[in-house]
Design a protein around this motif. Structure first.
Motif, PDB file in Angstrom:
ATOM      1  N   ALA A   1       0.832  -1.201   0.000  1.00  0.00           N
ATOM      2  CA  ALA A   1       0.000   0.000   0.000  1.00  0.00           C
ATOM      3  C   ALA A   1       0.870   1.256   0.000  1.00  0.00           C
ATOM      4  O   ALA A   1       0.547   2.255  -0.649  1.00  0.00           O
ATOM      5  CB  ALA A   1      -0.925   0.003   1.212  1.00  0.00           C
ATOM      6  N   GLY A   2       2.000   1.186   0.711  1.00  0.00           N
ATOM      7  CA  GLY A   2       2.928   2.313   0.720  1.00  0.00           C
ATOM      8  C   GLY A   2       3.497   2.591  -0.658  1.00  0.00           C
ATOM      9  O   GLY A   2       3.658   3.753  -1.059  1.00  0.00           O
ATOM     10  N   SER A   3       3.790   1.526  -1.406  1.00  0.00           N
ATOM     11  CA  SER A   3       4.297   1.704  -2.772  1.00  0.00           C
ATOM     12  C   SER A   3       3.250   2.362  -3.660  1.00  0.00           C
ATOM     13  O   SER A   3       3.563   3.263  -4.459  1.00  0.00           O
ATOM     14  CB  SER A   3       4.707   0.354  -3.365  1.00  0.00           C
ATOM     15  N   LEU A   4       2.000   1.924  -3.532  1.00  0.00           N
ATOM     16  CA  LEU A   4       0.936   2.536  -4.323  1.00  0.00           C
ATOM     17  C   LEU A   4       0.752   4.006  -3.970  1.00  0.00           C
ATOM     18  O   LEU A   4       0.532   4.847  -4.853  1.00  0.00           O
ATOM     19  CB  LEU A   4      -0.377   1.785  -4.101  1.00  0.00           C
ATOM     20  N   MET A   5       0.859   4.330  -2.693  1.00  0.00           N
ATOM     21  CA  MET A   5       0.725   5.724  -2.290  1.00  0.00           C
ATOM     22  C   MET A   5       1.918   6.549  -2.780  1.00  0.00           C
ATOM     23  O   MET A   5       1.752   7.710  -3.179  1.00  0.00           O
ATOM     24  CB  MET A   5       0.578   5.818  -0.772  1.00  0.00           C
ATOM     25  N   ALA A   6       3.111   5.956  -2.767  1.00  0.00           N
ATOM     26  CA  ALA A   6       4.286   6.663  -3.292  1.00  0.00           C
ATOM     27  C   ALA A   6       4.097   6.986  -4.769  1.00  0.00           C
ATOM     28  O   ALA A   6       4.425   8.086  -5.225  1.00  0.00           O
ATOM     29  CB  ALA A   6       5.541   5.812  -3.083  1.00  0.00           C
ATOM     30  N   ARG A   7       3.550   6.038  -5.518  1.00  0.00           N
ATOM     31  CA  ARG A   7       3.269   6.298  -6.935  1.00  0.00           C
ATOM     32  C   ARG A   7       2.257   7.430  -7.079  1.00  0.00           C
ATOM     33  O   ARG A   7       2.419   8.326  -7.932  1.00  0.00           O
ATOM     34  CB  ARG A   7       2.744   5.037  -7.619  1.00  0.00           C
ATOM     35  N   ALA A   8       1.213   7.413  -6.254  1.00  0.00           N
ATOM     36  CA  ALA A   8       0.195   8.457  -6.336  1.00  0.00           C
ATOM     37  C   ALA A   8       0.788   9.836  -6.064  1.00  0.00           C
ATOM     38  O   ALA A   8       0.426  10.822  -6.722  1.00  0.00           O
ATOM     39  CB  ALA A   8      -0.938   8.160  -5.354  1.00  0.00           C
ATOM     40  N   VAL A   9       1.704   9.917  -5.101  1.00  0.00           N
ATOM     41  CA  VAL A   9       2.365  11.194  -4.800  1.00  0.00           C
ATOM     42  C   VAL A   9       3.206  11.638  -5.991  1.00  0.00           C
ATOM     43  O   VAL A   9       3.168  12.808  -6.404  1.00  0.00           O
ATOM     44  CB  VAL A   9       3.227  11.067  -3.524  1.00  0.00           C
ATOM     45  N   LEU A  10       3.983  10.717  -6.566  1.00  0.00           N
ATOM     46  CA  LEU A  10       4.824  11.060  -7.711  1.00  0.00           C
ATOM     47  C   LEU A  10       3.996  11.485  -8.917  1.00  0.00           C
ATOM     48  O   LEU A  10       4.418  12.333  -9.709  1.00  0.00           O
ATOM     49  CB  LEU A  10       5.718   9.876  -8.077  1.00  0.00           C
ATOM     50  N   GLU A  11       2.813  10.897  -9.061  1.00  0.00           N
ATOM     51  CA  GLU A  11       1.926  11.253 -10.169  1.00  0.00           C
ATOM     52  C   GLU A  11       1.059  12.469  -9.859  1.00  0.00           C
ATOM     53  O   GLU A  11       0.215  12.856 -10.672  1.00  0.00           O
ATOM     54  CB  GLU A  11       1.027  10.056 -10.521  1.00  0.00           C
TER      55      GLU A  11
ATOM     56  N   SER B   1       9.031   5.720  -1.437  1.00  0.00           N
ATOM     57  CA  SER B   1       8.434   4.971  -0.323  1.00  0.00           C
ATOM     58  C   SER B   1       9.405   4.784   0.834  1.00  0.00           C
ATOM     59  O   SER B   1       8.983   4.570   1.971  1.00  0.00           O
ATOM     60  CB  SER B   1       7.929   3.614  -0.808  1.00  0.00           C
ATOM     61  N   HIS B   2      10.707   4.846   0.571  1.00  0.00           N
ATOM     62  CA  HIS B   2      11.719   4.733   1.623  1.00  0.00           C
ATOM     63  C   HIS B   2      12.056   6.092   2.251  1.00  0.00           C
ATOM     64  O   HIS B   2      12.889   6.156   3.160  1.00  0.00           O
ATOM     65  CB  HIS B   2      13.001   4.123   1.061  1.00  0.00           C
ATOM     66  N   ARG B   3      11.421   7.136   1.777  1.00  0.00           N
ATOM     67  CA  ARG B   3      11.675   8.476   2.303  1.00  0.00           C
ATOM     68  C   ARG B   3      11.183   8.569   3.742  1.00  0.00           C
ATOM     69  O   ARG B   3      10.089   8.102   4.078  1.00  0.00           O
ATOM     70  CB  ARG B   3      10.947   9.491   1.432  1.00  0.00           C
ATOM     71  N   THR B   4      11.981   9.158   4.615  1.00  0.00           N
ATOM     72  CA  THR B   4      11.578   9.328   6.016  1.00  0.00           C
ATOM     73  C   THR B   4      10.458  10.348   6.129  1.00  0.00           C
ATOM     74  O   THR B   4      10.586  11.484   5.664  1.00  0.00           O
ATOM     75  CB  THR B   4      12.780   9.781   6.864  1.00  0.00           C
ATOM     76  N   LEU B   5       9.356   9.943   6.742  1.00  0.00           N
ATOM     77  CA  LEU B   5       8.248  10.853   6.998  1.00  0.00           C
ATOM     78  C   LEU B   5       8.261  11.378   8.425  1.00  0.00           C
ATOM     79  O   LEU B   5       7.900  12.521   8.674  1.00  0.00           O
ATOM     80  CB  LEU B   5       6.917  10.155   6.708  1.00  0.00           C
ATOM     81  N   VAL B   6       8.650  10.518   9.357  1.00  0.00           N
ATOM     82  CA  VAL B   6       8.781  10.930  10.763  1.00  0.00           C
ATOM     83  C   VAL B   6      10.029  10.266  11.329  1.00  0.00           C
ATOM     84  O   VAL B   6      10.212   9.058  11.208  1.00  0.00           O
ATOM     85  CB  VAL B   6       7.557  10.516  11.608  1.00  0.00           C
ATOM     86  N   GLU B   7      10.881  11.063  11.954  1.00  0.00           N
ATOM     87  CA  GLU B   7      12.051  10.534  12.661  1.00  0.00           C
ATOM     88  C   GLU B   7      11.772  10.618  14.153  1.00  0.00           C
ATOM     89  O   GLU B   7      11.619  11.697  14.712  1.00  0.00           O
ATOM     90  CB  GLU B   7      13.309  11.322  12.312  1.00  0.00           C
ATOM     91  N   PHE B   8      11.695   9.459  14.786  1.00  0.00           N
ATOM     92  CA  PHE B   8      11.383   9.421  16.201  1.00  0.00           C
ATOM     93  C   PHE B   8      12.626   9.619  17.057  1.00  0.00           C
ATOM     94  O   PHE B   8      12.572  10.194  18.133  1.00  0.00           O
ATOM     95  CB  PHE B   8      10.687   8.110  16.556  1.00  0.00           C
TER      96      PHE B   8
END
Length: 392
Positions: free
Chosen positions: A100-110, A303-310
């Protein structure tokens, strides 16, 4: 209880358990050249894994610098000869979330959507509850498990999962989800209370992944499973993968065991979209997914991009756990998958151009830690090879 990804919210403890173990192993990694070929060593790790109490069988797939290795060990059913094969369909549980993360990454890129979009932009009804003191739940919060949404919807599923090893758990889950569809999920979403400002605190949420699938359906105007199948076929060459199964496919589904129950149990019930834990596939197909991840194209990179660094050692990407500071593995990407009759792990270790997929057909207290030990052994063997090559 050993926590697992779909069935309990705290994956972070698993990540740091792996990290701690790896740091110990790194101090004693062999510098001398290995005496066995890598497949023999992976087979040995698989054999050790199924010696653990309650484990019946395992399949391990490894991609190392382009070389593919698959091993199957043990018997799928107690007392019945019959190991898993390349045709065995496995339930990969919450590894589904990385898809699902890969699909969302594609949606962001598109540019179909933005990470900072309010999720309510993609809901057809008003949801004034999906915010905290004016700060809305955004798409990035779903992907990073910081939305504040509960682990599961309906909420009563979380009560059942709190005592996961109870022998009644699979049947209770089946009863909850027997007639629970997308409309029911969206109705229950109205009752959710966001307890804190989104984006700050890690709190594992499968319901957040189900909402992600709804958003993807909205922007692409097609059903989630079709989106998933088409994307994986076109981007990774994966064909034998899906959420729903035909009768012929169902006959290949791995039998599985829950906790210490000696009798096989039922498959994970169908969730509304299935994005958080209902994907089924084979080990050869997961090898293609490992190679897709290691190739590092635009979708994977996003999809490997950091969104939150804890903290300095633990971050979250598009559902990926990102672990840093490991002397043995370097920076790596990992996810655990667990349903009542199967557990698995995926590791992407760029330092060695290494991908590992391990799955068992048993789900209990100690399954995850046993798989972690097998993974660490494999990484140790690979690291020894790398050290020997560096000395040549």
């Amino acid at each position: 209880m050993q926590e697992t990804s779909l069935i309990a919210p705290n994956e972070r403890r698993l990540v740091f358990l792996v990290l701690s173990t790896a740091l110990l192993i790194a101090s004693c990694t062999r510098a001398n050249a290995p005496t066995k070929d890598l497949k023999a060593e992976i087979d040995e790790a698989a054999g050790t894994l199924i010696e653990q109490p309650l484990l019946h069988s395992t399949s391990i797939g490894v991609v190392y610098r382009g070389e593919e290795i698959i091993v199957h060990r043990g018997n799928m059913e107690t007392g019945k000869p019959g190991p898993p094969t390349d045709a065995t369909l496995y339930e990969i549980g919450s590894l589904s979330k990385t898809l699902a993360g890969s699909l969302m990454a594609r949606a962001v890129l598109e540019r179909k959507l933005s990470l900072d979009d309010d999720v309510r932009k993609y809901l057809s009804e008003a949801y004034p509850n999906l915010q905290y003191e004016g700060e809305p739940v955004r798409i990035r919060h779903l992907l990073s498990h910081t939305s504040g949404l509960p682990n599961m919807l309906p909420e009563r599923a979380n009560t059942v999962l709190a005592d996961f090893t109870d022998h009644r758990t699979p049947a209770r889950l089946n009863a909850i989800y027997a007639n629970y569809g997308k409309a029911d999920f969206l109705k229950d979403l109205h009752e959710v209370e966001i307890p804190r400002a989104p984006g700050k605190k890690y709190s594992y949420s499968s319901s957040g992944t189900e909402l992600t699938a709804h958003i993807l359906e909205t922007v692409y105007k097609t059903d989630y499973e079709s989106l998933l199948r088409d994307f994986l076929r076109d981007s990774a060459g994966m064909a034998d993968i899906g959420i729903s199964l035909s009768d012929a496919e169902a006959s290949r589904l791995a039998v599985g065991y829950h906790s210490d129950n000696a009798a096989p149990t039922t498959p994970m019930p169908q969730l509304p979209w299935g994005a958080s834990g209902n994907v089924k596939t084979t080990v050869p197909e997961m090898m293609k997914y490992l190679k897709f991840q290691l190739a590092g194209g635009p979708v994977v990179t996003q999809s490997h991009r950091t969104l939150v660094e804890f903290d300095s050692e633990f971050s979250i990407g598009y559902f990926w756990n990102i672990v840093s500071g490991d002397r043995l593995k370097g920076v790596y990407y990992a996810h655990h998958g667990g349903v009542p009759r199967s557990q698995c792990y995926i590791y992407i270790v760029p330092k060695y151009d290494l991908g590992i997929f391990v799955i068992t057909n048993q789900s209990g207290d100690h399954t995850a830690s046993a798989m972690e030990a097998a993974i660490d052994t494999i990484v140790e063997r690979v690291a020894a090879r790398e050290a020997a090559l560096a000395k040549q």
